[in-house]
Enzyme design. Structure first.
Site: not given
Ligand SMILES: NC(=O)c1ccc[n+]([C@@H]2O[C@H](COP(=O)([O-])OP(=O)(O)OC[C@H]3O[C@@H](n4cnc5c(N)ncnc54)[C@H](O)[C@@H]3O)[C@@H](O)[C@H]2O)c1
Length: 254
Positions: A154, A161
């Site tokens: 990670y 984070k």
């Molecule tokens: N999936 C998991 O296991 C998990 C767990 C905990 C936290 N998260 C967090 O949840 C959030 C959403 O992630 P997700 O899992 O839904 O994946 P996802 O890929 O669907 O979402 C990530 C989003 O960030 C956007 N993004 C990246 N760079 C960008 C930019 N320059 N401008 C605008 N948008 C931008 C992407 O287009 C995408 O829509 C993230 O912060 C991720 O770290 C995810």
């Protein structure tokens, strides 16, 4: 608009597996009017298809690394809605190489990009939204346990984070006097586009099932429901917190 209806802007819709999409669905069910943003033209087609399926929702493009795009978005939101009651920040990114090499090899540019997109964007978005949130409201972002314990691979995202969670507390302090609450949801591992970039992601899910008190993985809908709760009256006394939606994994010592 129905009288008393609340409006939220959601950042981070890429596809139907996005946490942003699960949150959008729960907020729509709870009667919110939604503005939903996607990053760029490449993601527009899929995002627009999804957004079209949510009554009253409108799509906007916004790359959060571009100050003028953020400014233009909030001008558009002011014109269309006048007032905002909720902001969902569901955005994170680190260059793929940073999640493969040992953490020791983190590059200056990789560190900068991860923090710009995953942390600074929350500050920029909160500042853009604040003048429209004059009736109070809530801001929610998404974080992960790798902020506080080492989760191999990670890497720089864990550091980002940790900064994001601290940012939530500082924003909560600044925005508290105008009755705007700021919180993070620390979600368990969910198979999404972003998750695909993390090596051994399926091991993370497997270990969670073995060790978490609830003995199962998190359903993305549960993250959506928690976000809807935090933005609702029910969350009115909660600010500056990181709320775990991880089937209890984080409480375990062994
Ligand atoms: N999936 C998991 O296991 C998990 C767990 C905990 C936290 N998260 C967090 O949840 C959030 C959403 O992630 P997700 O899992 O839904 O994946 P996802 O890929 O669907 O979402 C990530 C989003 O960030 C956007 N993004 C990246 N760079 C960008 C930019 N320059 N401008 C605008 N948008 C931008 C992407 O287009 C995408 O829509 C993230 O912060 C991720 O770290 C995810």
């Amino acid at each position: 608009m129905t009288e008393g209806q609340k409006t939220a802007v959601i950042f981070g819709l890429a596809n139907k597996r996005s946490i942003a999409w699960a949150i959008a669905q729960k907020l729509a069910e709870a009667g919110w009017r939604l503005a939903i943003t996607y990053q760029n033209e490449r993601l527009e087609l899929e995002a627009k298809d999804l957004i079209a399926g949510l009554p009253g929702a409108t799509g906007f493009m916004c790359d959060v690394t571009q100050d003028e795009q953020i400014a233009r978005l909030f001008e558009g939101l002011k014109e269309k809605y006048g007032v905002l009651h909720g902001v969902v920040h569901s955005i994170g990114f680190a260059p793929p190489a940073e999640l493969k090499l040992p953490f020791l090899q983190t590059s200056r540019e990789g560190f900068r990009i991860a923090h710009d997109i995953s942390v600074y964007s929350l500050i920029a978005v909160a500042r853009g939204a604040a003048p429209l949130m004059n009736a109070g409201g809530g801001i929610v972002t998404l974080t992960y346990y790798g902020s506080e314990k080492v989760v191999p691979n990670y890497n720089v995202m864990g550091v980002a984070k940790a900064a994001l969670e601290a940012t939530v507390r500082y924003l909560a302090y600044d925005l508290g006097p105008q009755a705007v609450r700021v919180n993070a949801i620390s979600a368990g591992p969910i198979k999404s586009l972003a998750a695909r970039g993390i090596a051994n992601f399926s091991d993370m899910q497997k270990t969670l099932v073995e060790r978490a008190p609830l003995k199962r993985n998190v359903d993305v809908g549960e993250v959506g429901s928690t976000a809807a709760f935090l933005l609702s009256e029910g969350g009115s006394g909660i600010t500056g917190e990181t709320i775990y939606v991880d089937c209890g994994y984080n409480i375990m010592g062994f």
